[in-house]
Design a protein around this motif. Structure first.
Motif, short mmCIF file in Angstrom:
data_model
loop_
_atom_site.label_atom_id
_atom_site.label_comp_id
_atom_site.label_asym_id
_atom_site.label_seq_id
_atom_site.Cartn_x
_atom_site.Cartn_y
_atom_site.Cartn_z
N ARG A 161 0.80 -1.23 0.00
CA ARG A 161 0.00 0.00 0.00
C ARG A 161 0.83 1.28 0.00
O ARG A 161 0.49 2.23 -0.72
CB ARG A 161 -1.00 -0.03 1.17
CG ARG A 161 -2.02 -1.15 0.98
CD ARG A 161 -2.88 -1.38 2.17
NE ARG A 161 -4.02 -0.48 2.24
CZ ARG A 161 -5.16 -0.66 1.59
NH1 ARG A 161 -5.30 -1.67 0.77
NH2 ARG A 161 -6.16 0.20 1.74
N ARG A 216 -7.43 -2.90 -2.16
CA ARG A 216 -8.77 -2.65 -1.62
C ARG A 216 -8.81 -1.25 -1.00
O ARG A 216 -7.92 -0.89 -0.22
CB ARG A 216 -9.11 -3.69 -0.55
CG ARG A 216 -9.56 -5.02 -1.08
CD ARG A 216 -9.87 -5.98 0.04
NE ARG A 216 -10.91 -5.49 0.94
CZ ARG A 216 -11.31 -6.12 2.03
NH1 ARG A 216 -10.74 -7.28 2.37
NH2 ARG A 216 -12.25 -5.61 2.79
N PRO A 217 -9.81 -0.44 -1.32
CA PRO A 217 -9.85 0.92 -0.77
C PRO A 217 -9.88 0.95 0.75
O PRO A 217 -9.27 1.82 1.37
CB PRO A 217 -11.13 1.50 -1.37
CG PRO A 217 -11.35 0.72 -2.63
CD PRO A 217 -10.86 -0.67 -2.32
N ARG A 218 -10.60 -0.01 1.36
CA ARG A 218 -10.78 0.02 2.82
C ARG A 218 -10.37 -1.32 3.44
O ARG A 218 -11.15 -1.95 4.16
CB ARG A 218 -12.24 0.36 3.16
CG ARG A 218 -12.65 1.75 2.70
CD ARG A 218 -14.05 2.11 3.16
NE ARG A 218 -14.44 3.45 2.78
CZ ARG A 218 -14.13 4.55 3.45
NH1 ARG A 218 -13.40 4.46 4.54
NH2 ARG A 218 -14.53 5.74 3.03
N ARG A 270 -4.36 1.43 6.46
CA ARG A 270 -4.83 2.79 6.19
C ARG A 270 -5.60 2.81 4.87
O ARG A 270 -5.30 2.07 3.93
CB ARG A 270 -3.66 3.76 6.16
CG ARG A 270 -2.60 3.47 5.11
CD ARG A 270 -1.40 4.37 5.34
NE ARG A 270 -0.30 4.08 4.43
CZ ARG A 270 0.92 4.56 4.60
NH1 ARG A 270 1.19 5.34 5.63
NH2 ARG A 270 1.89 4.27 3.75
N THR A 271 -6.61 3.66 4.82
CA THR A 271 -7.47 3.77 3.65
C THR A 271 -6.69 4.33 2.47
O THR A 271 -5.90 5.27 2.62
CB THR A 271 -8.66 4.68 3.97
OG1 THR A 271 -9.41 4.10 5.05
CG2 THR A 271 -9.55 4.87 2.76
N THR A 293 -7.11 6.58 -0.08
CA THR A 293 -8.08 7.64 -0.36
C THR A 293 -8.30 7.82 -1.86
O THR A 293 -9.42 8.08 -2.30
CB THR A 293 -7.61 8.96 0.27
OG1 THR A 293 -7.39 8.75 1.67
CG2 THR A 293 -8.65 10.05 0.09
N VAL A 295 -10.89 5.47 -2.88
CA VAL A 295 -12.19 5.83 -2.33
C VAL A 295 -12.83 6.87 -3.23
O VAL A 295 -14.02 6.81 -3.55
CB VAL A 295 -12.06 6.35 -0.89
CG1 VAL A 295 -13.37 6.97 -0.42
CG2 VAL A 295 -11.65 5.22 0.05
N ASN A 309 -13.36 -6.62 -2.25
CA ASN A 309 -12.97 -5.37 -2.88
C ASN A 309 -14.21 -4.66 -3.45
O ASN A 309 -14.40 -3.45 -3.26
CB ASN A 309 -11.95 -5.66 -3.99
CG ASN A 309 -11.06 -4.46 -4.27
OD1 ASN A 309 -11.49 -3.33 -4.17
ND2 ASN A 309 -9.82 -4.72 -4.64
N ASP A 328 -16.06 -3.13 -0.68
CA ASP A 328 -15.44 -1.86 -0.27
C ASP A 328 -15.91 -0.72 -1.18
O ASP A 328 -16.28 0.36 -0.72
CB ASP A 328 -13.92 -1.96 -0.37
CG ASP A 328 -13.29 -2.65 0.83
OD1 ASP A 328 -14.03 -3.12 1.71
OD2 ASP A 328 -12.05 -2.75 0.87
N LYS A 381 -19.42 0.85 -0.75
CA LYS A 381 -19.66 1.73 0.38
C LYS A 381 -19.50 3.20 0.00
O LYS A 381 -20.13 4.07 0.61
CB LYS A 381 -18.70 1.38 1.53
CG LYS A 381 -18.91 -0.02 2.08
CD LYS A 381 -17.83 -0.40 3.09
CE LYS A 381 -17.99 -1.82 3.59
NZ LYS A 381 -16.94 -2.24 4.53
N ASP A 382 -18.64 3.48 -0.98
CA ASP A 382 -18.38 4.86 -1.37
C ASP A 382 -18.90 5.20 -2.76
O ASP A 382 -19.21 6.36 -3.04
CB ASP A 382 -16.86 5.13 -1.33
CG ASP A 382 -16.27 4.88 0.05
OD1 ASP A 382 -16.63 5.61 0.98
OD2 ASP A 382 -15.46 3.94 0.19
#
Length: 373
Positions: A131, A165-167, A172-173, A175, A178, A206, A209, A212-213
């Motif tokens: 990441r 994966r974004p989340r 840590r996310t 961003t 996202v 994934n 994730d 969600k956004d």
């Protein structure tokens, strides 16, 4: 996957000794006793990630000072690649500090580090280590990720999806993903009907994730995948990948899954028992479900436990029960056992709790029980 709380206890002086003994086979001067003693002295009070960092820091001070010279030593102790079904947190958990070493100290050497992450993930996982490379060396890393998605190794293909994966839990996310998950979806395209369950689960997580956004994009992708790849593998990915939207009762997600006609379904005789429980007991949820229409319907059945919060209001948590096909006029009895147990993320409060029976996103019945704490 083991919980973070449960896994952390393994990372202590004995873990350092386990890893150090392997390093000493290729580097005889490696100070195993000193490494184990340092780790044991520094870990009290630390959670999982900080414990793993302690082990990585201990490696850094005992291996060659130049990162390109230290890296081959660690790669030489990795062992054989994990087969499908071998758990990385049970078989090769002790390699987590090796991945953390690359995550912390290799960013100035991205080519060598990405090569190392690929090798590590064959025996453990590189989902966390990669990441920072996405963030600092975006173009280079995403080019490598695209190649990983086409690898003959199921472990490497899984890294391609899990690492971006974004989340990702415990991480840590990302961003940038996202805000715009389209580059992630490009990577997932060749994996949408992967033969490996290990890979498919990551693809679904994934997509979940992303939902969600960017629910619209996730729904459009899921619908296209179902139409273009009408396989059992893709169907499972779509169902699992839309689970958060389904639990919220999103009618678009339910339609993608073919679940319609909730208004024609009746729930009768809900029984929630025993009426009074305490932590450690098991709640039994039972009810009749009937299709009142003259056409068959696919129904997604969930239940939501509305736990009483500190302010006295019910806080719902949705659990999956089943997906089934109900023929015209068909009636079935469904039952589910639900354990009442302590969880780290929520404090239980005494009082009356509610259980909602949810069919295709619609709450069709509610029962209640009292909890003593």
């Amino acid at each position: 996957m083991a919980s973070e709380h449960g896994l952390k206890r393994y990372f202590d002086g004995e873990a350092a000794r386990l890893l150090g003994d392997r390093i000493r086979l290729v580097r005889p001067a490696f100070d195993v006793d000193g490494y184990a003693a340092e780790v044991e002295a520094r870990i009290p009070g630390k959670e999982l990630k900080d414990r793993v960092l302690v082990l990585a820091e201990g490696l850094r001070t005992r291996l060659p000072a130049a990162y390109p010279d230290a890296l081959p030593v660690l790669l030489s102790v990795l062992g054989d690649e994990l087969a499908e079904g071998e758990g990385l947190f049970t078989t090769s958990w002790y390699l987590m500090p090796v991945a953390r070493f690359v995550e912390e100290y290799g960013l100035d050497h991205p080519e060598a580090s990405l090569d190392a992450i690929e090798e590590i993930t064959r025996r453990h996982t590189g989902e966390y280590a990669v990441r920072p490379y996405v963030e600092r060396h975006y173009a280079l890393t995403m080019e490598r990720v695209a190649r990983w998605a086409l690898s003959p190794s199921h472990n490497v293909r899984r890294l391609a999806t899990e690492g971006i994966r974004p989340r990702l839990p415990w991480a840590r996310t990302l961003t940038r993903f996202v805000e715009d998950p389209r580059p992630v979806l490009d990577v997932l395209e060749p994996l949408r009907c992967d033969p490996s369950e290990y890979v498919r689960r990551s693809v679904a997580n994934n997509l979940n994730d992303i939902s969600k956004d960017s629910p619209e994009l996730a729904l459009a992708t899921a619908l296209r995948w179902r139409e273009e790849s009408p396989t059992d593998e893709t169907g499972w990915i779509v169902r699992h990948g839309l689970r958060t939207l389904v639990k919220k009762g999103d009618q678009r997600a339910l339609a993608v899954l073919g679940a319609t006609g909730g208004e024609h379904v009746r729930v009768a005789r809900p029984v929630i028992g025993p009426g009074r429980v305490t932590i450690g007991d098991t709640l039994v949820i039972g009810f009749d479900i009937e299709n009142t229409d003259d056409r068959p319907h696919t129904v997604v059945v969930d239940y939501a436990v509305r736990h009483v919060g500190g302010n006295g209001r019910g806080i719902p948590r949705v659990f999956k029960l089943t997906t089934l096909e109900l023929g015209p006029g068909e009636r079935r009895f469904l039952e589910k056992s639900h354990p009442i147990r302590e969880v780290r993320t929520r404090r239980h409060h005494a009082g009356e709790h509610a259980v909602d029976i949810q069919v295709n996103g619609l709450v069709l019945a509610t029962g209640r029980f009292d909890l003593d704490v």
